[in-house]
Design a protein around this motif. Structure first.
Motif, PDB file in Angstrom:
ATOM      1  N   PRO A   1       0.824  -1.208   0.000  1.00  0.00           N
ATOM      2  CA  PRO A   1       0.000   0.000   0.000  1.00  0.00           C
ATOM      3  C   PRO A   1       0.857   1.257   0.000  1.00  0.00           C
ATOM      4  CG  PRO A   1      -0.686  -1.512   1.725  1.00  0.00           C
ATOM      5  CD  PRO A   1       0.574  -2.059   1.137  1.00  0.00           C
ATOM      6  N   ARG A   2       0.410   2.205  -0.731  1.00  0.00           N
ATOM      7  CA  ARG A   2       1.139   3.472  -0.775  1.00  0.00           C
ATOM      8  C   ARG A   2       0.901   4.236   0.514  1.00  0.00           C
ATOM      9  NH1 ARG A   2      -1.177   4.431  -6.525  1.00  0.00           N
ATOM     10  NH2 ARG A   2       0.236   3.169  -7.734  1.00  0.00           N
ATOM     11  N   GLU A   3       1.777   5.185   0.763  1.00  0.00           N
ATOM     12  CA  GLU A   3       1.702   5.970   1.990  1.00  0.00           C
ATOM     13  C   GLU A   3       0.404   6.775   2.061  1.00  0.00           C
ATOM     14  OE1 GLU A   3       4.475   6.174  -0.143  1.00  0.00           O
ATOM     15  OE2 GLU A   3       5.504   4.654   1.039  1.00  0.00           O
ATOM     16  N   ASN A   4      -0.091   7.227   0.928  1.00  0.00           N
ATOM     17  CA  ASN A   4      -1.266   8.093   0.946  1.00  0.00           C
ATOM     18  C   ASN A   4      -2.580   7.333   1.150  1.00  0.00           C
ATOM     19  OD1 ASN A   4      -1.767   6.915  -1.511  1.00  0.00           O
ATOM     20  ND2 ASN A   4      -1.461   8.766  -2.715  1.00  0.00           N
ATOM     21  N   VAL A   5      -2.554   6.005   1.120  1.00  0.00           N
ATOM     22  CA  VAL A   5      -3.781   5.230   1.289  1.00  0.00           C
ATOM     23  C   VAL A   5      -4.405   5.509   2.653  1.00  0.00           C
ATOM     24  CG1 VAL A   5      -4.723   2.896   1.498  1.00  0.00           C
ATOM     25  CG2 VAL A   5      -3.134   3.438  -0.343  1.00  0.00           C
ATOM     26  N   HIS A   6      -3.585   5.632   3.685  1.00  0.00           N
ATOM     27  CA  HIS A   6      -4.113   5.900   5.026  1.00  0.00           C
ATOM     28  C   HIS A   6      -4.878   7.223   5.045  1.00  0.00           C
ATOM     29  CE1 HIS A   6      -4.465   5.422   9.306  1.00  0.00           C
ATOM     30  NE2 HIS A   6      -4.024   6.659   9.487  1.00  0.00           N
ATOM     31  N   GLU A   7      -4.310   8.224   4.403  1.00  0.00           N
ATOM     32  CA  GLU A   7      -4.979   9.534   4.324  1.00  0.00           C
ATOM     33  C   GLU A   7      -6.321   9.404   3.604  1.00  0.00           C
ATOM     34  OE1 GLU A   7      -4.589  13.759   1.916  1.00  0.00           O
ATOM     35  OE2 GLU A   7      -2.934  12.333   1.815  1.00  0.00           O
ATOM     36  N   LEU A   8      -6.358   8.666   2.507  1.00  0.00           N
ATOM     37  CA  LEU A   8      -7.599   8.479   1.755  1.00  0.00           C
ATOM     38  C   LEU A   8      -8.647   7.762   2.606  1.00  0.00           C
ATOM     39  CD1 LEU A   8      -6.178   7.354  -1.726  1.00  0.00           C
ATOM     40  CD2 LEU A   8      -6.871   9.634  -1.025  1.00  0.00           C
ATOM     41  N   ARG A   9      -8.201   6.766   3.359  1.00  0.00           N
ATOM     42  CA  ARG A   9      -9.138   6.028   4.224  1.00  0.00           C
ATOM     43  C   ARG A   9      -9.713   6.932   5.311  1.00  0.00           C
ATOM     44  NH1 ARG A   9      -5.520   0.538   4.867  1.00  0.00           N
ATOM     45  NH2 ARG A   9      -5.883  -0.229   2.755  1.00  0.00           N
ATOM     46  N   GLU A  10      -8.847   7.756   5.891  1.00  0.00           N
ATOM     47  CA  GLU A  10      -9.310   8.693   6.928  1.00  0.00           C
ATOM     48  C   GLU A  10     -10.398   9.620   6.374  1.00  0.00           C
ATOM     49  OE1 GLU A  10      -8.005   9.502  10.244  1.00  0.00           O
ATOM     50  OE2 GLU A  10      -7.085   7.520  10.216  1.00  0.00           O
ATOM     51  N   VAL A  11     -10.176  10.139   5.179  1.00  0.00           N
ATOM     52  CA  VAL A  11     -11.147  11.049   4.562  1.00  0.00           C
ATOM     53  C   VAL A  11     -12.457  10.314   4.291  1.00  0.00           C
ATOM     54  CG1 VAL A  11     -11.630  12.442   2.500  1.00  0.00           C
ATOM     55  CG2 VAL A  11      -9.370  12.548   3.576  1.00  0.00           C
ATOM     56  N   ALA A  12     -12.375   9.074   3.810  1.00  0.00           N
ATOM     57  CA  ALA A  12     -13.580   8.292   3.529  1.00  0.00           C
ATOM     58  C   ALA A  12     -14.378   8.040   4.803  1.00  0.00           C
ATOM     59  CB  ALA A  12     -13.202   6.965   2.871  1.00  0.00           C
ATOM     60  N   VAL A  13     -13.708   7.673   5.879  1.00  0.00           N
ATOM     61  CA  VAL A  13     -14.398   7.407   7.149  1.00  0.00           C
ATOM     62  C   VAL A  13     -15.013   8.695   7.703  1.00  0.00           C
ATOM     63  CG1 VAL A  13     -14.069   6.667   9.540  1.00  0.00           C
ATOM     64  CG2 VAL A  13     -13.016   5.376   7.683  1.00  0.00           C
ATOM     65  N   ALA A  14     -14.277   9.790   7.619  1.00  0.00           N
ATOM     66  CA  ALA A  14     -14.813  11.072   8.083  1.00  0.00           C
ATOM     67  C   ALA A  14     -16.066  11.442   7.305  1.00  0.00           C
ATOM     68  CB  ALA A  14     -13.756  12.166   7.938  1.00  0.00           C
ATOM     69  N   TYR A  15     -16.075  11.176   6.018  1.00  0.00           N
ATOM     70  CA  TYR A  15     -17.250  11.468   5.189  1.00  0.00           C
ATOM     71  C   TYR A  15     -18.441  10.613   5.624  1.00  0.00           C
ATOM     72  CZ  TYR A  15     -20.123  12.015   0.987  1.00  0.00           C
ATOM     73  OH  TYR A  15     -21.154  12.275   0.111  1.00  0.00           O
ATOM     74  N   LEU A  16     -18.185   9.318   5.874  1.00  0.00           N
ATOM     75  CA  LEU A  16     -19.270   8.438   6.325  1.00  0.00           C
ATOM     76  C   LEU A  16     -19.808   8.881   7.682  1.00  0.00           C
ATOM     77  CD1 LEU A  16     -17.908   4.948   5.250  1.00  0.00           C
ATOM     78  CD2 LEU A  16     -20.014   6.035   4.438  1.00  0.00           C
ATOM     79  N   LYS A  17     -18.927   9.293   8.590  1.00  0.00           N
ATOM     80  CA  LYS A  17     -19.352   9.775   9.917  1.00  0.00           C
ATOM     81  C   LYS A  17     -20.240  11.000   9.764  1.00  0.00           C
ATOM     82  CE  LYS A  17     -15.394   8.432  12.779  1.00  0.00           C
ATOM     83  NZ  LYS A  17     -14.280   8.961  13.589  1.00  0.00           N
ATOM     84  N   GLU A  18     -19.847  11.887   8.872  1.00  0.00           N
ATOM     85  CA  GLU A  18     -20.576  13.140   8.662  1.00  0.00           C
ATOM     86  C   GLU A  18     -21.959  12.888   8.072  1.00  0.00           C
ATOM     87  OE1 GLU A  18     -20.044  16.469   5.336  1.00  0.00           O
ATOM     88  OE2 GLU A  18     -18.299  16.328   6.659  1.00  0.00           O
ATOM     89  N   ARG A  19     -22.061  11.945   7.150  1.00  0.00           N
ATOM     90  CA  ARG A  19     -23.335  11.702   6.463  1.00  0.00           C
ATOM     91  C   ARG A  19     -24.378  11.031   7.361  1.00  0.00           C
ATOM     92  NH1 ARG A  19     -23.589  11.685   0.731  1.00  0.00           N
ATOM     93  NH2 ARG A  19     -25.759  11.150   1.149  1.00  0.00           N
ATOM     94  N   LYS A  20     -23.983  10.159   8.249  1.00  0.00           N
ATOM     95  CA  LYS A  20     -24.865   9.477   9.210  1.00  0.00           C
ATOM     96  C   LYS A  20     -26.017   8.738   8.529  1.00  0.00           C
ATOM     97  CE  LYS A  20     -23.832  12.806  12.790  1.00  0.00           C
ATOM     98  NZ  LYS A  20     -24.247  13.935  13.546  1.00  0.00           N
ATOM     99  N   GLU A  21     -25.801   8.309   7.319  1.00  0.00           N
ATOM    100  CA  GLU A  21     -26.809   7.539   6.571  1.00  0.00           C
ATOM    101  C   GLU A  21     -26.078   6.663   5.564  1.00  0.00           C
ATOM    102  OE1 GLU A  21     -29.177  10.495   4.594  1.00  0.00           O
ATOM    103  OE2 GLU A  21     -27.599  11.013   3.195  1.00  0.00           O
ATOM    104  N   PRO A  22     -26.734   5.659   5.016  1.00  0.00           N
ATOM    105  CA  PRO A  22     -26.074   4.827   3.998  1.00  0.00           C
ATOM    106  C   PRO A  22     -25.633   5.685   2.802  1.00  0.00           C
ATOM    107  CG  PRO A  22     -28.085   3.772   4.761  1.00  0.00           C
ATOM    108  CD  PRO A  22     -28.063   5.158   5.352  1.00  0.00           C
TER     109      PRO A  22
END
Length: 130
Positions: A59-80
């Motif tokens: 995995p590239r170094e930036n994958v962790h950053e991308l995952r963090e952004v994806a999880v933050a987006y899911l937390k913010e949306r609070k819906e499927p």
């Protein structure tokens, strides 16, 4: 005799021209051959590097950053949320491309156990206690 001399002179001149053209053509062909060999070597070297790269895939170094952004987006949306929406958001936010969203989310799920796949391409961040 002068007619013969001019014909001889003409033949010598033409032979000289042919010799010059041969030399120019030979030089041009040698240059083209050198360029083609150089390009072939570059292609073979790049294929070798690609093969080496796929063997030692990590995995590239930036994958962790991308995952963090994806999880933050899911937390913010609070819906499927559809995977394509997550992908668009992450790519816009980071400026980095996700080539295979399905693999990206599959790799993300074990790391973030609250991210749950509800169905085909549908994800949610579960706030409840597990």
């Amino acid at each position: 005799m002068s007619g013969r001399f001019t014909e001889q002179q003409a033949i010598k001149t033409r032979l000289s021209q042919i010799g010059q053209m041969e030399a120019q053509m030979l030089e041009a062909m040698q240059e083209e051959r050198d360029e083609l060999l150089k390009r072939l070597q570059e292609l073979e070297n790049s294929e070798g590097r690609k093969k080496e790269h796929t063997v030692s895939r990590r995995p590239r170094e930036n994958v962790h950053e991308l995952r963090e952004v994806a999880v933050a987006y899911l937390k913010e949306r609070k819906e499927p949320v559809r995977a394509v929406e997550i992908q668009e958001f992450v790519e816009r936010a980071t400026g980095k491309r996700i080539s295979n969203m399905s693999s990206f989310m599959k790799a993300l799920e074990p790391e973030y156990d609250r991210v749950v796949r509800l169905g085909r391409g549908l994800y949610i961040y579960e706030y409840g206690v597990k």
